[in-house]
Design a protein around this motif. Structure first.
Motif, PDB file in Angstrom:
ATOM      1  N   VAL A   1      -1.692  -7.624   5.118  1.00 20.21           N
ATOM      2  CA  VAL A   1      -1.631  -8.081   3.734  1.00 20.21           C
ATOM      3  C   VAL A   1      -2.975  -7.756   3.084  1.00 20.21           C
ATOM      4  O   VAL A   1      -4.036  -8.119   3.602  1.00 20.21           O
ATOM      5  CB  VAL A   1      -1.346  -9.593   3.657  1.00 20.21           C
ATOM      6  N   VAL A   2      -2.920  -7.050   1.975  1.00 17.56           N
ATOM      7  CA  VAL A   2      -4.126  -6.575   1.303  1.00 17.56           C
ATOM      8  C   VAL A   2      -4.244  -7.248  -0.055  1.00 17.56           C
ATOM      9  O   VAL A   2      -3.260  -7.387  -0.789  1.00 17.56           O
ATOM     10  CB  VAL A   2      -4.070  -5.038   1.115  1.00 17.56           C
ATOM     11  N   ASN A   3      -5.453  -7.682  -0.376  1.00 15.67           N
ATOM     12  CA  ASN A   3      -5.742  -8.206  -1.706  1.00 15.67           C
ATOM     13  C   ASN A   3      -6.398  -7.095  -2.509  1.00 15.67           C
ATOM     14  O   ASN A   3      -7.447  -6.564  -2.122  1.00 15.67           O
ATOM     15  CB  ASN A   3      -6.688  -9.406  -1.627  1.00 15.67           C
ATOM     16  N   GLY A   4      -5.777  -6.693  -3.619  1.00 19.88           N
ATOM     17  CA  GLY A   4      -6.381  -5.628  -4.400  1.00 19.88           C
ATOM     18  C   GLY A   4      -5.485  -5.144  -5.514  1.00 19.88           C
ATOM     19  O   GLY A   4      -4.494  -5.786  -5.871  1.00 19.88           O
ATOM     20  N   GLN A   5      -5.851  -4.011  -6.063  1.00 17.06           N
ATOM     21  CA  GLN A   5      -5.079  -3.364  -7.122  1.00 17.06           C
ATOM     22  C   GLN A   5      -4.192  -2.287  -6.522  1.00 17.06           C
ATOM     23  O   GLN A   5      -4.558  -1.645  -5.533  1.00 17.06           O
ATOM     24  CB  GLN A   5      -6.033  -2.736  -8.147  1.00 17.06           C
ATOM     25  N   GLN A   6      -3.022  -2.115  -7.107  1.00 15.55           N
ATOM     26  CA  GLN A   6      -2.120  -1.036  -6.717  1.00 15.55           C
ATOM     27  C   GLN A   6      -2.017  -0.068  -7.889  1.00 15.55           C
ATOM     28  O   GLN A   6      -1.613  -0.461  -8.987  1.00 15.55           O
ATOM     29  CB  GLN A   6      -0.738  -1.589  -6.375  1.00 15.55           C
ATOM     30  N   ALA A   7      -2.406   1.171  -7.649  1.00 18.48           N
ATOM     31  CA  ALA A   7      -2.344   2.190  -8.696  1.00 18.48           C
ATOM     32  C   ALA A   7      -1.525   3.371  -8.205  1.00 18.48           C
ATOM     33  O   ALA A   7      -1.255   3.517  -7.009  1.00 18.48           O
ATOM     34  CB  ALA A   7      -3.752   2.648  -9.065  1.00 18.48           C
ATOM     35  N   HIS A   8      -1.106   4.210  -9.141  1.00 18.41           N
ATOM     36  CA  HIS A   8      -0.510   5.492  -8.816  1.00 18.41           C
ATOM     37  C   HIS A   8      -1.229   6.558  -9.628  1.00 18.41           C
ATOM     38  O   HIS A   8      -1.593   6.332 -10.794  1.00 18.41           O
ATOM     39  CB  HIS A   8       0.984   5.524  -9.144  1.00 18.41           C
ATOM     40  N   GLY A   9      -1.456   7.702  -9.009  1.00 15.00           N
ATOM     41  CA  GLY A   9      -2.110   8.804  -9.693  1.00 15.00           C
ATOM     42  C   GLY A   9      -1.211  10.020  -9.762  1.00 15.00           C
ATOM     43  O   GLY A   9      -0.322  10.204  -8.925  1.00 15.00           O
ATOM     44  N   LEU A  10      -1.450  10.843 -10.781  1.00 11.62           N
ATOM     45  CA  LEU A  10      -0.773  12.123 -10.934  1.00 11.62           C
ATOM     46  C   LEU A  10      -1.803  13.215 -10.687  1.00 11.62           C
ATOM     47  O   LEU A  10      -2.808  13.287 -11.390  1.00 11.62           O
ATOM     48  CB  LEU A  10      -0.189  12.253 -12.344  1.00 11.62           C
ATOM     49  N   TRP A  11      -1.549  14.050  -9.679  1.00  8.48           N
ATOM     50  CA  TRP A  11      -2.479  15.099  -9.289  1.00  8.48           C
ATOM     51  C   TRP A  11      -1.967  16.480  -9.699  1.00  8.48           C
ATOM     52  O   TRP A  11      -0.788  16.809  -9.456  1.00  8.48           O
ATOM     53  CB  TRP A  11      -2.666  15.120  -7.773  1.00  8.48           C
ATOM     54  N   TYR A  12      -2.824  17.276 -10.293  1.00 12.78           N
ATOM     55  CA  TYR A  12      -2.613  18.723 -10.394  1.00 12.78           C
ATOM     56  C   TYR A  12      -2.812  19.283  -8.987  1.00 12.78           C
ATOM     57  O   TYR A  12      -3.782  18.914  -8.302  1.00 12.78           O
ATOM     58  CB  TYR A  12      -3.636  19.306 -11.370  1.00 12.78           C
ATOM     59  N   ALA A  13      -1.921  20.161  -8.533  1.00 13.77           N
ATOM     60  CA  ALA A  13      -2.065  20.671  -7.172  1.00 13.77           C
ATOM     61  C   ALA A  13      -1.587  22.111  -7.057  1.00 13.77           C
ATOM     62  O   ALA A  13      -0.563  22.491  -7.624  1.00 13.77           O
ATOM     63  CB  ALA A  13      -1.285  19.795  -6.190  1.00 13.77           C
ATOM     64  N   ARG A  14      -2.360  22.881  -6.325  1.00 12.44           N
ATOM     65  CA  ARG A  14      -1.999  24.223  -5.909  1.00 12.44           C
ATOM     66  C   ARG A  14      -2.799  24.497  -4.628  1.00 12.44           C
ATOM     67  O   ARG A  14      -3.759  23.765  -4.336  1.00 12.44           O
ATOM     68  CB  ARG A  14      -2.295  25.267  -6.991  1.00 12.44           C
ATOM     69  N   PRO A  15      -2.439  25.491  -3.833  1.00 11.61           N
ATOM     70  CA  PRO A  15      -3.186  25.715  -2.591  1.00 11.61           C
ATOM     71  C   PRO A  15      -4.682  25.877  -2.848  1.00 11.61           C
ATOM     72  O   PRO A  15      -5.101  26.682  -3.668  1.00 11.61           O
ATOM     73  CB  PRO A  15      -2.561  27.010  -2.051  1.00 11.61           C
ATOM     74  N   GLY A  16      -5.469  25.064  -2.170  1.00  8.81           N
ATOM     75  CA  GLY A  16      -6.916  25.150  -2.279  1.00  8.81           C
ATOM     76  C   GLY A  16      -7.537  24.334  -3.395  1.00  8.81           C
ATOM     77  O   GLY A  16      -8.759  24.253  -3.485  1.00  8.81           O
ATOM     78  N   MET A  17      -6.723  23.723  -4.257  1.00 10.40           N
ATOM     79  CA  MET A  17      -7.286  22.960  -5.369  1.00 10.40           C
ATOM     80  C   MET A  17      -6.337  21.862  -5.808  1.00 10.40           C
ATOM     81  O   MET A  17      -5.135  22.098  -5.969  1.00 10.40           O
ATOM     82  CB  MET A  17      -7.562  23.891  -6.557  1.00 10.40           C
ATOM     83  N   ASN A  18      -6.852  20.663  -5.946  1.00 11.79           N
ATOM     84  CA  ASN A  18      -6.082  19.563  -6.536  1.00 11.79           C
ATOM     85  C   ASN A  18      -7.053  18.610  -7.209  1.00 11.79           C
ATOM     86  O   ASN A  18      -8.228  18.559  -6.855  1.00 11.79           O
ATOM     87  CB  ASN A  18      -5.236  18.842  -5.478  1.00 11.79           C
ATOM     88  N   ALA A  19      -6.544  17.865  -8.182  1.00  9.84           N
ATOM     89  CA  ALA A  19      -7.387  16.890  -8.884  1.00  9.84           C
ATOM     90  C   ALA A  19      -6.488  15.904  -9.609  1.00  9.84           C
ATOM     91  O   ALA A  19      -5.455  16.286 -10.160  1.00  9.84           O
ATOM     92  CB  ALA A  19      -8.312  17.581  -9.883  1.00  9.84           C
ATOM     93  N   PRO A  20      -6.865  14.617  -9.634  1.00 13.45           N
ATOM     94  CA  PRO A  20      -6.084  13.641 -10.392  1.00 13.45           C
ATOM     95  C   PRO A  20      -6.284  13.853 -11.884  1.00 13.45           C
ATOM     96  O   PRO A  20      -7.401  14.103 -12.338  1.00 13.45           O
ATOM     97  CB  PRO A  20      -6.652  12.295  -9.937  1.00 13.45           C
ATOM     98  N   VAL A  21      -5.191  13.753 -12.645  1.00 19.37           N
ATOM     99  CA  VAL A  21      -5.285  13.949 -14.092  1.00 19.37           C
ATOM    100  C   VAL A  21      -4.746  12.764 -14.882  1.00 19.37           C
ATOM    101  O   VAL A  21      -4.956  12.686 -16.098  1.00 19.37           O
ATOM    102  CB  VAL A  21      -4.552  15.235 -14.535  1.00 19.37           C
ATOM    103  N   ASP A  22      -4.054  11.841 -14.234  1.00 19.91           N
ATOM    104  CA  ASP A  22      -3.551  10.665 -14.953  1.00 19.91           C
ATOM    105  C   ASP A  22      -3.366   9.519 -13.969  1.00 19.91           C
ATOM    106  O   ASP A  22      -3.226   9.740 -12.759  1.00 19.91           O
ATOM    107  CB  ASP A  22      -2.228  10.967 -15.656  1.00 19.91           C
ATOM    108  N   TRP A  23      -3.366   8.296 -14.514  1.00 22.95           N
ATOM    109  CA  TRP A  23      -3.294   7.099 -13.682  1.00 22.95           C
ATOM    110  C   TRP A  23      -2.459   6.024 -14.358  1.00 22.95           C
ATOM    111  O   TRP A  23      -2.396   5.955 -15.584  1.00 22.95           O
ATOM    112  CB  TRP A  23      -4.703   6.519 -13.454  1.00 22.95           C
TER     113      TRP A  23
END
Length: 383
Positions: free
Chosen positions: A138-160
């Motif tokens: 059982v964890v106390n904390g925040q639950q988030a979801h992220g949207l990642w840009y992704a392609r081979p060799g590169m990814n980055a979150p762009v929205d939350w």
């Protein structure tokens, strides 16, 4: 775009003298591109300072540590106000980040992943106690979801999105819908994909295991683009025969469907060296009261095993029913790449380090941390 580009968009004019030089060049470029929507020049300066501090401050990326890394202890109060109270909107910055990455190279997928942010207290926005099936704790904390840009060799979150406490939702399961005004889903940035000014269209890789087939089907139907949803091996599905009708009298777990030797519904594929996959046309189990006949929700079950881990399989459900198995392998491989980079790079840019209590502050911090994540990976600072 600032400067001439090559490959994945690394700036040509800046020589690769060292990782530090490359990161500084990325900070300068991103600040110029991402902060154009800021209403005041002072906000742009503070945005660049915060971005630089996320990349240089040792340890946790608190406002105090960021100010210390900048060599200006008095900056802590100004940066705290900038993140928590200044009237700048984070969504235009995220859209600019997504456009910047897409202009450099189109995404192969948009990946949705959960992010659990442990918290010691109960006063931060969205904090609640929840059971984590992966750890059995059982964890106390925040639950988030992220949207990642992704392609081979590169990814980055762009929205939350910051999810509402699970206890307020039917079934107690966190949903990838924001708890703030408008309850914005994590995929909202993709709603205008393919239109002028919208995100580049690419499949959505939903790397959040569905609870059951109905949940997976509902997720696929809600996506603004074709998608792939991760399944648990025990998810029950109906097998479809060549005619598109149900081939068996009862649903079977995905792991049994994919492992039945010699089953006529299986199509086997060697998708990569040491990786074996199968595809099966399936449908969500029909209610007992439904009339027999051909289902309208024909989908594809994709399962794969690695030779070095033969007892462990990945299961995915997709609406991309005509996609070759090798393409599905390349697509789902981005889930592992994104997970690895999130674990390594996320800690280096402070994705879990926001200390404030405000909803707006959390979103602004995550926006700037996403920009720092992009700068670090594009400068070759992965790991």
């Amino acid at each position: 775009m600032h400067g001439s580009q090559t490959g994945l968009g690394c700036p040509v004019p800046f020589p690769a003298h060292s990782p530090t030089t490359d990161v500084e060049a990325q900070v300068t470029e991103l600040a110029d591109l991402l902060f154009r929507s800021f209403p005041r020049a002072g906000h742009r300066l503070k945005g660049e300072q915060y971005l630089r501090g996320l990349l240089t401050a040792p340890g946790r990326k608190t406002v105090r540590n960021i100010a210390r890394a900048l060599g200006d202890s008095g900056a802590a109060q100004r940066l705290h106000h900038f993140v928590c109270n200044a009237p700048w909107r984070w969504q235009p910055v995220r859209e600019a980040l997504a456009a910047h990455l897409t202009d450099a190279a189109p995404p192969q997928a948009w990946v949705v992943r959960p992010l659990v942010i442990p918290k010691a207290g109960e006063h931060s926005v969205g904090v609640h106690r929840r059971f984590e099936p992966e750890t059995g704790q059982v964890v106390n904390g925040q639950q988030a979801h992220g949207l990642w840009y992704a392609r081979p060799g590169m990814n980055a979150p762009v929205d939350w999105c910051l999810n509402p406490p699970a206890r307020t939702l039917p079934g107690g399961r966190p949903q990838p819908v924001d708890l703030g005004p408008g309850r914005r889903p994590v995929t909202a940035l993709l709603d205008r994909a393919g239109r002028p000014g919208g995100a580049a269209p690419a499949p959505v890789l939903w790397d959040c295991p569905a609870e059951d087939a109905t949940d997976a089907l509902r997720t696929l139907a809600a996506l603004p683009l074709p998608g792939v949803v991760r399944l648990a091996g025990g998810t029950a599905l109906d097998v479809l025969g060549p005619s598109g009708r149900r081939a068996l009298g009862t649903p079977l777990p995905a792991e049994r469907i994919a492992a039945a030797p010699g089953a006529p519904w299986l199509c086997g594929h060697d998708v990569a060296p040491g990786v074996r996959a199968v595809t099966v046309r399936v449908a969500a189990p029909r209610p007992r009261t439904a009339a027999p006949g051909r289902p309208a929700d024909g989908l594809l079950l994709y399962a794969q095993w690695r030779a070095d881990h033969p007892g462990r399989a990945d299961f995915w459900l997709t609406s991309l029913v005509r996609a070759p198995a090798a393409e599905l392998h390349r697509l789902t491989a981005l889930a592992g790449q994104t997970a690895r980079d999130t674990a390594r790079t996320g800690a280096r840019v402070g994705l879990r380090d926001f200390e404030g209590r405000s909803y707006a502050g959390w979103h602004r911090h995550m926006t700037l941390a996403s920009a720092a994540y992009t700068a670090l990976l594009r400068a070759g600072g992965r790991g």
